[in-house]
Scaffold this active site. Structure first.
Site, PDB file in Angstrom:
ATOM      1  N   LYS A  77       0.983  -1.245  -0.310  1.00 40.27           N
ATOM      2  CA  LYS A  77       0.233   0.302  -0.057  1.00 40.27           C
ATOM      3  C   LYS A  77       1.088   0.943  -0.128  1.00 40.27           C
ATOM      4  O   LYS A  77       2.441   1.215   0.567  1.00 40.27           O
ATOM      5  CB  LYS A  77      -1.004   0.434   1.051  1.00 40.27           C
ATOM      6  N   HIS A 110      -3.737   3.261   1.032  1.00 45.88           N
ATOM      7  CA  HIS A 110      -3.655   3.332   2.097  1.00 45.88           C
ATOM      8  C   HIS A 110      -4.937   3.656   3.151  1.00 45.88           C
ATOM      9  O   HIS A 110      -5.772   3.194   3.644  1.00 45.88           O
ATOM     10  CB  HIS A 110      -2.175   2.655   3.227  1.00 45.88           C
ATOM     11  N   LEU A 192     -10.557 -10.317  13.808  1.00 40.17           N
ATOM     12  CA  LEU A 192     -10.906 -10.572  14.951  1.00 40.17           C
ATOM     13  C   LEU A 192     -10.747  -9.176  16.038  1.00 40.17           C
ATOM     14  O   LEU A 192     -11.001  -9.556  17.058  1.00 40.17           O
ATOM     15  CB  LEU A 192      -9.824 -11.636  15.588  1.00 40.17           C
ATOM     16  N   ILE A 230      -7.441 -10.957   6.524  1.00 41.44           N
ATOM     17  CA  ILE A 230      -5.671 -11.051   6.526  1.00 41.44           C
ATOM     18  C   ILE A 230      -5.517 -11.124   8.496  1.00 41.44           C
ATOM     19  O   ILE A 230      -5.003 -10.350   8.362  1.00 41.44           O
ATOM     20  CB  ILE A 230      -5.218  -9.865   5.902  1.00 41.44           C
ATOM     21  N   LYS A 232      -3.222 -11.745  11.636  1.00 45.09           N
ATOM     22  CA  LYS A 232      -2.231 -11.695  11.450  1.00 45.09           C
ATOM     23  C   LYS A 232      -1.780 -12.508  13.170  1.00 45.09           C
ATOM     24  O   LYS A 232      -2.527 -12.553  13.954  1.00 45.09           O
ATOM     25  CB  LYS A 232      -2.002 -10.188  11.828  1.00 45.09           C
ATOM     26  N   SER A 233      -0.344 -13.006  13.154  1.00 47.84           N
ATOM     27  CA  SER A 233      -0.936 -13.478  14.038  1.00 47.84           C
ATOM     28  C   SER A 233       1.392 -14.012  14.129  1.00 47.84           C
ATOM     29  O   SER A 233       1.599 -13.618  13.372  1.00 47.84           O
ATOM     30  CB  SER A 233      -0.981 -14.865  14.477  1.00 47.84           C
ATOM     31  N   VAL A 234       2.302 -13.824  15.049  1.00 45.73           N
ATOM     32  CA  VAL A 234       3.322 -14.144  14.884  1.00 45.73           C
ATOM     33  C   VAL A 234       3.748 -15.396  16.028  1.00 45.73           C
ATOM     34  O   VAL A 234       5.397 -15.766  15.307  1.00 45.73           O
ATOM     35  CB  VAL A 234       4.499 -13.205  15.524  1.00 45.73           C
ATOM     36  N   ARG A 238      -0.485 -20.761  16.391  1.00 48.21           N
ATOM     37  CA  ARG A 238      -1.717 -19.955  15.649  1.00 48.21           C
ATOM     38  C   ARG A 238      -2.279 -19.276  13.810  1.00 48.21           C
ATOM     39  O   ARG A 238      -3.259 -19.819  13.542  1.00 48.21           O
ATOM     40  CB  ARG A 238      -1.833 -18.124  16.443  1.00 48.21           C
ATOM     41  N   ASN A 242      -5.340 -20.157  12.163  1.00 47.17           N
ATOM     42  CA  ASN A 242      -6.261 -18.690  11.280  1.00 47.17           C
ATOM     43  C   ASN A 242      -6.225 -19.284   9.993  1.00 47.17           C
ATOM     44  O   ASN A 242      -7.346 -18.798   9.195  1.00 47.17           O
ATOM     45  CB  ASN A 242      -5.500 -17.830  11.174  1.00 47.17           C
TER      46      ASN A 242
END
Length: 276
Positions: A77, A110, A192, A230, A232-234, A238, A242
């Site tokens: 973006k 964006h 979420l 989309i 997100k997790s690190v 998860r 997801n």
């Protein structure tokens, strides 16, 4: 777990995976490991942005993956400070260089940043990049119905995607309706609600009935309404969970109970007033 991710067909015929991997608020260093884990889990769509400061981290993971470029779907973006025709072209080139890619699958404005008055000029730069085949599809993020209408009236290409904050507590129904009216796909960021709904009793009840997590219930709700998401997790577990959304289906009553959670639950800026 199935990793056969369904796609949606954008208004220019391009196929976009319905589940992608987001890297908002992930450091450049952490991003490489997170994207690598996501690609290993089966994700093929990654969503980043210039302002996230982690395009290099995404590019490194892509290069290390060994996955063919044509099997990936990469979104970035243009940030508010790079809006305007020439600045957008320069900003795009910088993003491409940081990602180490020759083209993008999707490039978005964006934010409309209405006080700047530059989103139409910025859109015309995206149209130029699309004509030059440097981007497979162009779209916007956080655009309200009036912003979309202005682009449709003054541009030559209808946006393929409008990525907006959307989750059970902020269902953005007017925007979703405007998107549908113009044939624009709705993509949900913060699907979420940054975890705000994971303890909701009705969602937990549905999760228990299907033997899945509350997050999986919410993500499945999005998918059954035809949206792109989309998450997100690190955390690797998860990241995998997801994507594990295709072994169960929500009933019409369950969908309705989640629909009933709609309220003014915005977690991010208001697109009508946010100007960077």
């Amino acid at each position: 777990m199935t990793t056969a991710i369904p796609t949606i067909t954008l208004n220019n015929g391009v196929e976009m995976p319905q589940v992608g991997f987001g890297v908002f608020q992930v450091s450049n260093e952490e991003t490489t490991a997170a994207v690598s884990a996501a690609l290993k889990a089966g994700y093929r769509s990654v969503d980043t942005a210039a302002i996230y400061g982690n395009e290099e981290g995404v590019g490194k993971a892509l290069a290390q993956s060994g996955i063919a470029r044509e099997d990936l779907f990469i979104t970035s973006k243009v940030w508010i400070s790079d809006m305007g025709f020439e600045q957008t072209l320069e900003g795009f080139d910088a993003s491409l260089q940081r990602l180490g890619l020759e083209y993008l699958d999707l490039f978005l404005i964006h934010w409309p940043a209405p006080e700047k008055g530059l989103y139409v000029d910025t859109w015309k730069a995206l149209e130029q990049l699309y004509a030059d085949k440097k981007i497979r599809a162009i779209g916007v993020s956080n655009f309200q119905p009036e912003h979309l209408q202005k682009l449709v009236a003054e541009g030559t290409i209808v946006p393929a995607v409008n990525q907006v904050e959307l989750h059970p507590a902020l269902q953005n129904r007017e925007v979703a309706a405007a998107n549908a009216e113009h044939g624009i796909a709705t993509e949900a960021w913060s699907p979420l609600a940054q975890g705000a709904l994971l303890a909701d009793a009705s969602i937990l009840g549905i999760a228990e009935a299907h033997r899945v997590t509350a997050a999986q219930v919410i993500l499945r709700w999005h998918l059954q309404q035809g949206r792109v998401i989309i998450p997100k997790s690190v955390t690797e577990s998860r990241i995998i969970a997801n994507l594990d959304l295709f072994g169960f289906e929500l009933s019409s009553d369950e969908l309705a109970s989640i629909d009933a959670l709609d309220r003014d639950g915005r977690t991010g800026p208001d697109p009508d007033t946010f100007n960077g």
